[in-house]
Motif scaffolding. Structure first.
Motif, PDB file in Angstrom:
ATOM      1  N   CYS A   1       0.996  -1.327   0.050  1.00 34.02           N
ATOM      2  CA  CYS A   1       0.169  -0.170  -0.169  1.00 34.02           C
ATOM      3  C   CYS A   1       0.865   1.436  -0.076  1.00 34.02           C
TER       4      CYS A   1
ATOM      5  N   HIS B   1      -3.468  -2.169   4.611  1.00 30.21           N
ATOM      6  CA  HIS B   1      -3.705  -1.737   2.986  1.00 30.21           C
ATOM      7  C   HIS B   1      -5.056  -1.124   3.357  1.00 30.21           C
TER       8      HIS B   1
ATOM      9  N   CYS C   1      -2.722  -1.641  -3.767  1.00 29.99           N
ATOM     10  CA  CYS C   1      -3.604  -2.254  -3.264  1.00 29.99           C
ATOM     11  C   CYS C   1      -4.828  -2.940  -4.153  1.00 29.99           C
TER      12      CYS C   1
ATOM     13  N   LEU D   1      -5.298  -9.027   0.513  1.00 34.30           N
ATOM     14  CA  LEU D   1      -4.432  -7.990   0.734  1.00 34.30           C
ATOM     15  C   LEU D   1      -3.526  -8.433   1.836  1.00 34.30           C
TER      16      LEU D   1
END
Length: 200
Positions: free
Chosen positions: A175, A183, A190, A200
């Motif tokens: 991220c 994230h 992402c 994620l």
């Protein structure tokens, strides 16, 4: 599996480690090759951080791989980057040159590698508002070789799955907004990560 890319290994390997899924996988594959082929090589992981958590995250990643490959030599080289409105890419390049100028290994004995992929298909071509020109499929960026230049995140997700690298993936972070704490699920890294890996 046969990894679909060339991994040049000399006496020293200089890898820009971001802490994301791309560079983490490249670090794993390099260590695996050094171990299997019993190569006399050291991997120097260069990372830039502007939050101490980013540095700690990369340290955890390198420690994990050190335990996984006890016969492989790793070294983490970290440089602090202060966000002050200047161009991040140019500042990272300056810090990288600073490290290289003090490097104690001849260039002919060193492999310079970048673990970045080409743009994820169907996704936006702006990297968190920045230029995406470094992900245009070039095999070389400066003197750094880009083994994953012909691959995208889908391809890397397949490698992660086939090699059963769930633990390694869990130690990575992509991220640009909330890194390295969590994230956001909305920025380009992402979107790319979620689209390819389904999580994620």
């Amino acid at each position: 599996m046969i990894v679909p890319c060339e991994l040049p290994v000399k006496k020293r390997v200089f890898l820009h480690l971001s802490g994301g899924a791309d560079s983490a996988l490249l670090l794993y594959l390099l260590a695996d090759k050094i171990k299997k082929e019993n190569l006399d090589a050291q991997i120097d992981c260069f990372m830039i951080y502007d939050k101490i958590e980013m540095k700690l995250q990369c340290e955890i990643l390198v420690d994990y791989l050190t335990d996984l490959f006890p016969t492989v030599k790793f070294r983490l080289i970290s440089k602090y980057f202060e966000r002050n409105g200047n161009n991040k890419a140019s500042e990272i390049y300056r810090l990288k040159l600073e490290v290289l100028e003090s490097y104690d290994m001849p260039e002919e004995d060193t492999s310079f590698l970048l673990g970045i992929t080409k743009i994820y298909p169907g996704a936006i071509k702006k990297y968190n508002g920045g230029d995406s020109h470094t992900r245009d499929g070039r095999k070389w960026i400066g003197r750094s070789y880009v083994p994953f230049s012909h691959l995208d995140k889908n391809d890397l997700a397949k490698i992660y799955n086939e090699l059963m690298l769930d633990k390694l993936f869990s130690l990575t972070h992509s991220c640009n907004t909330k890194a390295p704490i969590e994230h956001c699920g909305k920025c380009y890294p992402c979107i790319e990560r979620l689209g390819a890996f389904g999580k994620l």
